[in-house]
Design an enzyme around this catalytic site. Structure first.
Site, PDB file in Angstrom:
ATOM      1  N   ASP A  31     -49.601  -1.335 124.222  1.00  0.00           N
ATOM      2  CA  ASP A  31     -49.414   0.090 124.520  1.00  0.00           C
ATOM      3  C   ASP A  31     -50.123   0.859 123.413  1.00  0.00           C
ATOM      4  N   LEU A  33     -49.310   3.909 122.723  1.00  0.00           N
ATOM      5  CA  LEU A  33     -48.274   4.880 122.311  1.00  0.00           C
ATOM      6  C   LEU A  33     -48.686   6.326 122.568  1.00  0.00           C
ATOM      7  N   ALA A  81     -49.774   0.598 132.254  1.00  0.00           N
ATOM      8  CA  ALA A  81     -50.407   1.612 131.392  1.00  0.00           C
ATOM      9  C   ALA A  81     -51.220   2.598 132.221  1.00  0.00           C
ATOM     10  N   LEU A  83     -51.952   7.270 132.707  1.00  0.00           N
ATOM     11  CA  LEU A  83     -51.466   8.647 132.558  1.00  0.00           C
ATOM     12  C   LEU A  83     -50.884   9.056 133.907  1.00  0.00           C
ATOM     13  N   LYS A  84     -49.824   9.886 133.899  1.00  0.00           N
ATOM     14  CA  LYS A  84     -49.095  10.087 135.165  1.00  0.00           C
ATOM     15  C   LYS A  84     -48.692  11.521 135.490  1.00  0.00           C
ATOM     16  N   ASN A  99     -58.854   6.769 131.899  1.00  0.00           N
ATOM     17  CA  ASN A  99     -57.688   5.970 131.511  1.00  0.00           C
ATOM     18  C   ASN A  99     -57.223   5.064 132.650  1.00  0.00           C
ATOM     19  N   SER A 124     -48.193   3.941 143.469  1.00  0.00           N
ATOM     20  CA  SER A 124     -47.250   5.034 143.713  1.00  0.00           C
ATOM     21  C   SER A 124     -47.253   5.409 145.181  1.00  0.00           C
ATOM     22  N   TYR A 149     -54.604  12.406 139.755  1.00  0.00           N
ATOM     23  CA  TYR A 149     -53.673  11.311 139.442  1.00  0.00           C
ATOM     24  C   TYR A 149     -53.518  10.399 140.669  1.00  0.00           C
ATOM     25  N   LYS A 153     -54.807   6.374 141.430  1.00  0.00           N
ATOM     26  CA  LYS A 153     -53.998   5.231 141.886  1.00  0.00           C
ATOM     27  C   LYS A 153     -54.627   4.608 143.122  1.00  0.00           C
ATOM     28  N   ARG A 231     -36.613  13.233 148.727  1.00  0.00           N
ATOM     29  CA  ARG A 231     -37.359  12.105 148.167  1.00  0.00           C
ATOM     30  C   ARG A 231     -36.481  10.866 148.141  1.00  0.00           C
ATOM     31  N   ARG A 292     -43.598  24.540 145.227  1.00  0.00           N
ATOM     32  CA  ARG A 292     -44.628  24.119 144.274  1.00  0.00           C
ATOM     33  C   ARG A 292     -45.850  23.695 145.078  1.00  0.00           C
TER      34      ARG A 292
HETATM   35  P1  NAD Z   1     -44.988   6.175 130.934  1.00  0.00           P
HETATM   36  O1  NAD Z   1     -45.954   7.221 130.530  1.00  0.00           O
HETATM   37  O2  NAD Z   1     -43.592   6.267 130.408  1.00  0.00           O
HETATM   38  O3  NAD Z   1     -45.564   4.734 130.573  1.00  0.00           O
HETATM   39  C1  NAD Z   1     -46.942   4.448 130.548  1.00  0.00           C
HETATM   40  C2  NAD Z   1     -47.241   3.808 129.207  1.00  0.00           C
HETATM   41  O4  NAD Z   1     -48.622   3.478 129.146  1.00  0.00           O
HETATM   42  C3  NAD Z   1     -46.942   4.724 128.021  1.00  0.00           C
HETATM   43  O5  NAD Z   1     -46.104   4.045 127.125  1.00  0.00           O
HETATM   44  C4  NAD Z   1     -48.319   5.017 127.427  1.00  0.00           C
HETATM   45  O6  NAD Z   1     -48.246   5.172 126.016  1.00  0.00           O
HETATM   46  C5  NAD Z   1     -49.110   3.807 127.861  1.00  0.00           C
HETATM   47  N1  NAD Z   1     -50.559   4.017 128.020  1.00  0.00           N
HETATM   48  C6  NAD Z   1     -51.180   5.016 128.700  1.00  0.00           C
HETATM   49  N2  NAD Z   1     -52.504   4.858 128.646  1.00  0.00           N
HETATM   50  C7  NAD Z   1     -52.740   3.726 127.942  1.00  0.00           C
HETATM   51  C8  NAD Z   1     -53.912   3.031 127.552  1.00  0.00           C
HETATM   52  N3  NAD Z   1     -55.121   3.484 127.875  1.00  0.00           N
HETATM   53  N4  NAD Z   1     -53.784   1.893 126.826  1.00  0.00           N
HETATM   54  C9  NAD Z   1     -52.559   1.429 126.485  1.00  0.00           C
HETATM   55  N5  NAD Z   1     -51.419   2.047 126.816  1.00  0.00           N
HETATM   56  C10 NAD Z   1     -51.501   3.186 127.542  1.00  0.00           C
HETATM   57  O7  NAD Z   1     -44.965   6.126 132.531  1.00  0.00           O
HETATM   58  P2  NAD Z   1     -43.989   5.362 133.517  1.00  0.00           P
HETATM   59  O8  NAD Z   1     -43.175   6.367 134.215  1.00  0.00           O
HETATM   60  O9  NAD Z   1     -43.322   4.238 132.819  1.00  0.00           O
HETATM   61  O10 NAD Z   1     -45.035   4.806 134.562  1.00  0.00           O
HETATM   62  C11 NAD Z   1     -45.590   3.507 134.463  1.00  0.00           C
HETATM   63  C12 NAD Z   1     -46.626   3.335 135.555  1.00  0.00           C
HETATM   64  O11 NAD Z   1     -46.001   3.543 136.819  1.00  0.00           O
HETATM   65  C13 NAD Z   1     -47.799   4.320 135.486  1.00  0.00           C
HETATM   66  O12 NAD Z   1     -48.971   3.643 135.836  1.00  0.00           O
HETATM   67  C14 NAD Z   1     -47.438   5.360 136.525  1.00  0.00           C
HETATM   68  O13 NAD Z   1     -48.576   5.981 137.048  1.00  0.00           O
HETATM   69  C15 NAD Z   1     -46.734   4.504 137.574  1.00  0.00           C
HETATM   70  N6  NAD Z   1     -45.800   5.281 138.388  1.00  0.00           N
HETATM   71  C16 NAD Z   1     -44.831   6.033 137.778  1.00  0.00           C
HETATM   72  C17 NAD Z   1     -43.963   6.818 138.550  1.00  0.00           C
HETATM   73  C18 NAD Z   1     -42.903   7.671 137.900  1.00  0.00           C
HETATM   74  O14 NAD Z   1     -42.375   8.565 138.541  1.00  0.00           O
HETATM   75  N7  NAD Z   1     -42.525   7.452 136.655  1.00  0.00           N
HETATM   76  C19 NAD Z   1     -44.089   6.812 139.944  1.00  0.00           C
HETATM   77  C20 NAD Z   1     -45.068   6.017 140.538  1.00  0.00           C
HETATM   78  C21 NAD Z   1     -45.926   5.260 139.741  1.00  0.00           C
HETATM   79  C1  UD1 Z   2     -44.288  13.834 141.798  1.00  0.00           C
HETATM   80  C2  UD1 Z   2     -45.774  13.798 141.958  1.00  0.00           C
HETATM   81  C3  UD1 Z   2     -46.193  12.432 142.458  1.00  0.00           C
HETATM   82  C4  UD1 Z   2     -45.689  11.344 141.527  1.00  0.00           C
HETATM   83  C5  UD1 Z   2     -44.178  11.470 141.398  1.00  0.00           C
HETATM   84  C6  UD1 Z   2     -43.685  10.473 140.397  1.00  0.00           C
HETATM   85  C7  UD1 Z   2     -46.369  16.133 142.470  1.00  0.00           C
HETATM   86  C8  UD1 Z   2     -46.924  17.070 143.496  1.00  0.00           C
HETATM   87  N1  UD1 Z   2     -46.219  14.844 142.861  1.00  0.00           N
HETATM   88  O1  UD1 Z   2     -43.719  13.629 143.063  1.00  0.00           O
HETATM   89  O2  UD1 Z   2     -47.598  12.339 142.522  1.00  0.00           O
HETATM   90  O3  UD1 Z   2     -46.011  10.060 142.012  1.00  0.00           O
HETATM   91  O4  UD1 Z   2     -43.852  12.786 140.945  1.00  0.00           O
HETATM   92  O5  UD1 Z   2     -42.313  10.505 140.309  1.00  0.00           O
HETATM   93  O6  UD1 Z   2     -46.116  16.502 141.343  1.00  0.00           O
HETATM   94  N2  UD1 Z   2     -38.455  19.794 142.084  1.00  0.00           N
HETATM   95  C9  UD1 Z   2     -37.831  21.007 141.856  1.00  0.00           C
HETATM   96  N3  UD1 Z   2     -37.827  21.508 140.592  1.00  0.00           N
HETATM   97  C10 UD1 Z   2     -38.419  20.865 139.528  1.00  0.00           C
HETATM   98  C11 UD1 Z   2     -39.033  19.626 139.776  1.00  0.00           C
HETATM   99  C12 UD1 Z   2     -39.056  19.131 141.065  1.00  0.00           C
HETATM  100  O7  UD1 Z   2     -37.285  21.611 142.775  1.00  0.00           O
HETATM  101  O8  UD1 Z   2     -38.393  21.399 138.408  1.00  0.00           O
HETATM  102  C13 UD1 Z   2     -38.436  19.224 143.452  1.00  0.00           C
HETATM  103  C14 UD1 Z   2     -39.806  19.012 144.053  1.00  0.00           C
HETATM  104  O9  UD1 Z   2     -40.230  20.150 144.764  1.00  0.00           O
HETATM  105  C15 UD1 Z   2     -39.535  17.794 144.966  1.00  0.00           C
HETATM  106  C16 UD1 Z   2     -38.440  17.014 144.240  1.00  0.00           C
HETATM  107  O10 UD1 Z   2     -37.829  17.957 143.352  1.00  0.00           O
HETATM  108  O11 UD1 Z   2     -39.008  18.239 146.199  1.00  0.00           O
HETATM  109  C17 UD1 Z   2     -38.958  15.846 143.424  1.00  0.00           C
HETATM  110  O12 UD1 Z   2     -39.997  16.313 142.575  1.00  0.00           O
HETATM  111  P1  UD1 Z   2     -40.694  15.360 141.474  1.00  0.00           P
HETATM  112  O13 UD1 Z   2     -39.647  14.711 140.662  1.00  0.00           O
HETATM  113  O14 UD1 Z   2     -41.727  16.156 140.758  1.00  0.00           O
HETATM  114  O15 UD1 Z   2     -41.366  14.203 142.342  1.00  0.00           O
HETATM  115  P2  UD1 Z   2     -42.417  14.300 143.552  1.00  0.00           P
HETATM  116  O16 UD1 Z   2     -42.730  15.679 143.918  1.00  0.00           O
HETATM  117  O17 UD1 Z   2     -41.903  13.408 144.620  1.00  0.00           O
END
Ligand code: NAD
Ligand code: UD1
Length: 336
Positions: A31, A33, A81, A83-84, A99, A124, A149, A153, A231, A292
């Site tokens: 990672d 970080l 790893a 950015l999200k 990234n 995702s 983003y 993916k 969701r 949004r």
């Molecule tokens: P997170 O940001 O907490 O974890 C990602 C980690 O990757 C971080 O610790 C960051 O420091 C590290 N990182 C980023 N770029 C890097 C690089 N170039 N080299 C090494 N390390 C790097 O995110 P998360 O919520 O744990 O998500 C993990 C994965 O799941 C991501 O790929 C994200 O896109 C995917 N994902 C997350 C969600 C969500 O809602 N959290 C939903 C769908 C998919």
């Molecule tokens: C978002 C991302 C999606 C990503 C996912 C990861 C967008 C458009 N999409 O999805 O690409 O994979 O997160 O978890 O950002 N909400 C509120 N108030 C807030 C925040 C959210 O009302 O302050 C609502 C949103 O309108 C939605 C629900 O809560 O209906 C969930 O939102 P969020 O947690 O951001 O997830 P997604 O929109 O599903």
């Protein structure tokens, strides 16, 4: 069994490491970080009694990866790893494609050089865009993404799919997560977003703990059960166990494997607010605001394929998601 975990210090990766250690596996974390704290490693140790090997480095650093693969007998890789943040990806597309897409290509190249051809990728539900129907099955159309983003993916999915076609001895598993929330039940680990949270659950948690005044509910005029967005929220520990099930179920099987990881249940924004209020024992202040841009009305997963082929099913309720998030947030009001 040594499994390389890229991004293992992050939210989902760290919880997965705990589950892996408890399943007798040996995670090796890399990672950079950029979105995680070093303290995570101590928390993993507190929970499991094991401090995994952690190497700070970037997945785009091929020499770093080459030396790592040379030094360890890596069985497979789980690639978290990346950015999200959706909004940030619109402002910084080059950084996101570099990234997420370039990083994944460098990783796959280093794996191939080292003869490690088993990869599980964090994808995702965002790859489905605005779904034509719910529940969403794995064969629903993908690619109509609405931000860099989501597109990153989709692009990685496409690159890895083409790789398996060209080199059929690879085992590639694409896991499409729905909305991960919750925290480890110990209250020692959870989601620690930097700055203002983009996602619903961490925002609610910060309102409950007094860091923010109120939640903005983005729209109450969707054609959903109560007008707010719906969701498929999945507990991060269920998500973590989904990775173990994937490694065991298809992780050694050549070919491309695609699974949704969700619960199959949709919850509205107001239902999540209600669940959280119950968990923390006080009302969570909110205000109805405009929609949004880019949001969809509703989405939830079909979980049949994962159940059938991996024998995996999420078991934790929305009440547990809220209770565990609250335990984490109230014990660690400023995060790690
Ligand atoms: P997170 O940001 O907490 O974890 C990602 C980690 O990757 C971080 O610790 C960051 O420091 C590290 N990182 C980023 N770029 C890097 C690089 N170039 N080299 C090494 N390390 C790097 O995110 P998360 O919520 O744990 O998500 C993990 C994965 O799941 C991501 O790929 C994200 O896109 C995917 N994902 C997350 C969600 C969500 O809602 N959290 C939903 C769908 C998919
Ligand atoms: C978002 C991302 C999606 C990503 C996912 C990861 C967008 C458009 N999409 O999805 O690409 O994979 O997160 O978890 O950002 N909400 C509120 N108030 C807030 C925040 C959210 O009302 O302050 C609502 C949103 O309108 C939605 C629900 O809560 O209906 C969930 O939102 P969020 O947690 O951001 O997830 P997604 O929109 O599903």
């Amino acid at each position: 069994m040594e499994v390389l975990i890229t991004g293992g210090m992050g939210y989902i990766g760290s919880h997965t490491c705990v589950e892996m250690i408890e399943a007798g596996m040996t995670p090796i974390i890399i990672d950079n970080l950029c979105n995680a704290k070093a303290e995570v490693l101590n928390r993993i140790e507190q929970i499991t009694g094991v401090k995994p090997l952690f190497l700070q480095g970037d997945i785009r650093d091929e020499a770093f990866l080459d030396s790592l693969f040379a030094a360890h007998d890596i069985h497979s890789v789980i690639h978290f790893a990346g950015l999200k943040a959706v909004g940030e990806s619109v402002a910084k597309p080059l950084e996101y494609y570099d990234n997420n897409v370039n990083g994944s290509l460098v990783l796959a190249r280093a794996m191939r050089k080292a003869g490690v051809k088993r990869l599980v990728f964090s994808s995702s539900a965002t790859v489905y865009g605005d779904p034509q129907q719910v529940p969403i099955t794995e064969s629903s159309p993908v690619g109509e993404t609405t931000n860099p983003y989501g597109t990153s993916k989709f692009m990685v999915e496409q690159c890895l799919t083409d790789l398996v076609h060209a080199e059929p001895d690879w085992s590639v598993t694409l896991l499409r997560y729905f909305n991960p929330v919750g925290a480890h039940p110990s209250g020692l680990m959870g989601e620690d977003p930097q700055g203002i949270p983009n996602n619903l659950m961490p925002f609610i948690a910060q309102v409950a703990v007094g860091r923010r005044e109120k939640l903005a509910v983005f729209g109450d005029d969707y054609s959903t059960k109560d007008g707010t967005g719906v969701r498929d929220y999945i507990h991060v520990m269920d998500l973590a166990s989904g990775h173990i099930a994937a490694l065991k179920g298809v992780g050694e099987k050549a070919g491309l494997h695609v699974f949704n990881l969700g619960t199959g249940q949709g919850s509205s924004v107001l239902e999540m607010v209600q669940a959280f209020s119950q968990a923390c024992g006080k009302p969570v202040a909110y205000e109805i605001c405009p929609r949004r841009p880019g949001d969809i009305a509703e989405c939830w997963a079909s979980t049949e394929k994962a159940e059938r082929e991996l024998g995996w099913k999420a078991t934790r309720s929305v009440a547990e998601m809220a209770a565990d998030t609250w335990r984490w947030q109230s014990n660690n009001p400023q995060g790690y």
